[in-house]
Design a protein around this motif. Structure first.
Motif, short mmCIF file in Angstrom:
data_model
loop_
_atom_site.label_atom_id
_atom_site.label_comp_id
_atom_site.label_asym_id
_atom_site.label_seq_id
_atom_site.Cartn_x
_atom_site.Cartn_y
_atom_site.Cartn_z
N THR A 169 0.83 -1.21 0.00
CA THR A 169 0.00 0.00 0.00
C THR A 169 0.86 1.26 0.00
OG1 THR A 169 -1.79 -1.17 1.14
CG2 THR A 169 -1.82 1.25 1.19
N LEU A 170 1.87 1.28 0.88
CA LEU A 170 2.77 2.43 0.91
C LEU A 170 3.58 2.54 -0.37
CD1 LEU A 170 4.14 2.36 4.59
CD2 LEU A 170 2.50 3.97 3.58
N PHE A 171 3.96 1.41 -0.90
CA PHE A 171 4.72 1.40 -2.15
C PHE A 171 3.93 2.06 -3.27
CE2 PHE A 171 5.50 -0.95 -6.18
CZ PHE A 171 6.80 -0.51 -6.43
N TYR A 172 2.66 1.69 -3.44
CA TYR A 172 1.85 2.29 -4.49
C TYR A 172 1.65 3.78 -4.25
CZ TYR A 172 0.73 -2.54 -5.79
OH TYR A 172 0.80 -3.86 -6.16
N GLN A 173 1.54 4.18 -3.00
CA GLN A 173 1.40 5.60 -2.70
C GLN A 173 2.65 6.37 -3.15
OE1 GLN A 173 0.55 5.88 1.49
NE2 GLN A 173 -1.54 5.09 1.29
N ARG A 174 3.82 5.79 -2.89
CA ARG A 174 5.06 6.44 -3.31
C ARG A 174 5.16 6.48 -4.84
NH1 ARG A 174 9.25 6.34 0.51
NH2 ARG A 174 8.38 6.73 2.57
N VAL A 175 4.75 5.40 -5.49
CA VAL A 175 4.80 5.37 -6.95
C VAL A 175 3.85 6.41 -7.53
CG1 VAL A 175 4.33 3.97 -9.00
CG2 VAL A 175 5.50 2.94 -7.04
N GLU A 176 2.68 6.56 -6.94
CA GLU A 176 1.73 7.57 -7.40
C GLU A 176 2.30 8.97 -7.24
OE1 GLU A 176 -1.58 6.54 -5.01
OE2 GLU A 176 -2.40 5.11 -6.46
N GLN A 177 3.06 9.20 -6.17
CA GLN A 177 3.72 10.49 -5.99
C GLN A 177 4.72 10.75 -7.11
OE1 GLN A 177 5.41 10.37 -2.04
NE2 GLN A 177 3.41 10.35 -1.02
N LEU A 178 5.49 9.73 -7.46
CA LEU A 178 6.43 9.86 -8.57
C LEU A 178 5.68 10.13 -9.87
CD1 LEU A 178 8.92 6.91 -7.87
CD2 LEU A 178 9.40 9.36 -7.66
N ALA A 179 4.57 9.45 -10.05
CA ALA A 179 3.80 9.59 -11.29
C ALA A 179 3.29 11.01 -11.49
CB ALA A 179 2.64 8.60 -11.30
N ARG A 180 3.06 11.72 -10.41
CA ARG A 180 2.53 13.10 -10.51
C ARG A 180 3.62 14.13 -10.80
NH1 ARG A 180 -1.02 11.11 -6.34
NH2 ARG A 180 0.42 11.80 -4.70
N LEU A 181 4.88 13.74 -10.69
CA LEU A 181 5.98 14.68 -10.94
C LEU A 181 6.12 14.96 -12.43
CD1 LEU A 181 8.77 13.21 -8.61
CD2 LEU A 181 7.39 15.26 -8.20
N PRO A 182 6.63 16.14 -12.80
CA PRO A 182 7.00 16.36 -14.20
C PRO A 182 8.04 15.32 -14.64
CG PRO A 182 7.02 18.42 -12.96
CD PRO A 182 6.86 17.33 -11.94
N ALA A 183 8.09 15.06 -15.92
CA ALA A 183 8.90 13.96 -16.44
C ALA A 183 10.36 14.02 -15.98
CB ALA A 183 8.82 13.93 -17.96
N ARG A 184 10.98 15.19 -16.06
CA ARG A 184 12.39 15.29 -15.69
C ARG A 184 12.60 15.03 -14.21
NH1 ARG A 184 15.08 20.37 -19.08
NH2 ARG A 184 14.73 19.49 -21.17
N GLN A 185 11.73 15.55 -13.37
CA GLN A 185 11.85 15.32 -11.93
C GLN A 185 11.61 13.85 -11.61
OE1 GLN A 185 9.66 18.06 -9.42
NE2 GLN A 185 9.94 19.74 -10.88
#
Length: 354
Positions: free
Chosen positions: A329-345
């Motif tokens: 659950t925490l893993f997917y939350q972290r991945v979703e945070q990454l997914a919301r970043l601009p591509a370069r970030q």
């Protein structure tokens, strides 16, 4: 067992959105392509049956019955243990009566590794076009070759509609062994969990990590040992071999040689790849020929495109999984945070974990 999400022909083909999009797009070629996508998806939806009904049918073969029961065990494990979406996907079955669900067509310029990309309203931009009929894929490939492009056609056993529809277990998936069938389900459900438009490497690396980690846990839950390390090593060695060739070709194409010289050097690089593969196969793999068909078929730039997309960020996702102590659950939350970043970030954040 809990089900959620759409029902009756997935709410009438999601209100026929794909068909509407097709008519809104300009150009006969584009409209024709979207029409075959719409028709192919519609036929797939109509072919689905609940797995419970297939299992209850006396006409169902013992072999199919066993495979579907195994698939349903993996499907339940995916939601209960891997925290993947709990919906009707992969609790339905569709007999396609063909070896692949779609055939993807990849293309590049003759002296470039830059893919010819195609953009879609839902999936974003990808480096291929999919066709539900092999003949249509071959026809599209032939037209691209006439334009001087390098082209590669690859059959696909399964794909995800990213939660738009209830994806079924496909007859094309059942040609694999039991473990591969389970990993396909894990991989495709991962795409429903997190998906970023226009970032194929992120999406496929994420799904591949979920597939690999999920398979380890699946094997452990069934009292099996770790996956065969020899097969995993062979896959990694083969991938590195192809990626090294791609890097040399990239250097070649960006250099100052004439086009004729680049063509000659390109041919030499592919022969070098075959030679190194044969050495690896015969000296370290004891003659295992599982990759022969791919290697000794026609080689070109387009055939190299899928390599690296599925693996590039897998170690970064593995590091992220360790950071949360294996909590899905925490893993997917972290991945979703990454997914919301601009591509370069997003790329920079993944790079830090390699």
């Amino acid at each position: 067992m809990k089900y959620s999400g759409p029902g009756p022909l997935d709410r009438l083909f999601r209100y026929l959105v794909p068909l509407s999009v097709a008519f809104l797009l300009s150009g006969c070629g584009t409209a024709g392509y979207y029409a075959q996508l719409t028709e192919g998806q519609w036929q797939l939806l109509r072919a689905r049956q609940p797995v419970d009904q297939v299992l209850a049918d006396p006409a169902t073969s013992a072999q199919l019955r066993a495979r579907l029961r195994h698939a349903e065990e993996a499907r339940a494990f995916a939601s209960e243990q891997l925290k993947l979406p709990d919906n009707r996907s992969y609790r339905l079955y569709a007999d396609l009566k063909r070896p692949y669900v779609v055939w993807n067509v990849f293309a590049t310029p003759e002296l470039s590794l830059q893919p010819v990309t195609h953009c879609f309203p839902i999936a974003g931009c990808v480096a291929y076009r999919g066709y539900y009929r092999q003949g249509a894929a071959r026809g599209a490939a032939a037209l691209m070759r006439e334009q001087g492009l390098d082209v590669y056609v690859s059959g696909v056993e399964a794909y995800s509609t990213l939660g738009w529809f209830d994806d079924p277990i496909l007859s094309s998936m059942l040609g694999w062994g039991d473990e591969r069938l389970a990993t396909l389900i894990f991989h495709e459900l991962a795409h429903q969990r997190v998906y970023v438009q226009d970032d194929t490497a992120f999406n496929e690396s994420f799904a591949t990590f979920v597939e690999q980690q999920g398979t380890q846990q699946w094997r452990a839950a069934r009292g099996l040992g770790a996956s065969d390390p020899a097969q995993l090593q062979q896959r990694e060695q083969f991938t590195r071999l192809v990626l090294a060739t791609r890097e040399r070709l990239q250097t070649l194409y960006s250099g100052t040689l004439t086009a004729a010289q680049k063509r000659q050097a390109k041919h030499a690089e592919f022969e070098r790849l075959r030679h190194r593969y044969q050495q690896l196969r015969d000296s370290q793999w004891h003659g295992d020929r599982r990759y022969d068909a791919w290697m000794y078929g026609p080689l070109n730039n387009a055939k190299l495109l899928p390599f690296g997309l599925y693996d590039q960020w897998v170690p970064a996702f593995a590091a992220l999984f360790r950071e949360v102590d294996g909590d899905w659950t925490l893993f997917y939350q972290r991945v979703e945070q990454l997914a919301r970043l601009p591509a370069r970030q997003r790329m920079a954040a993944l790079q830090k974990r390699l």
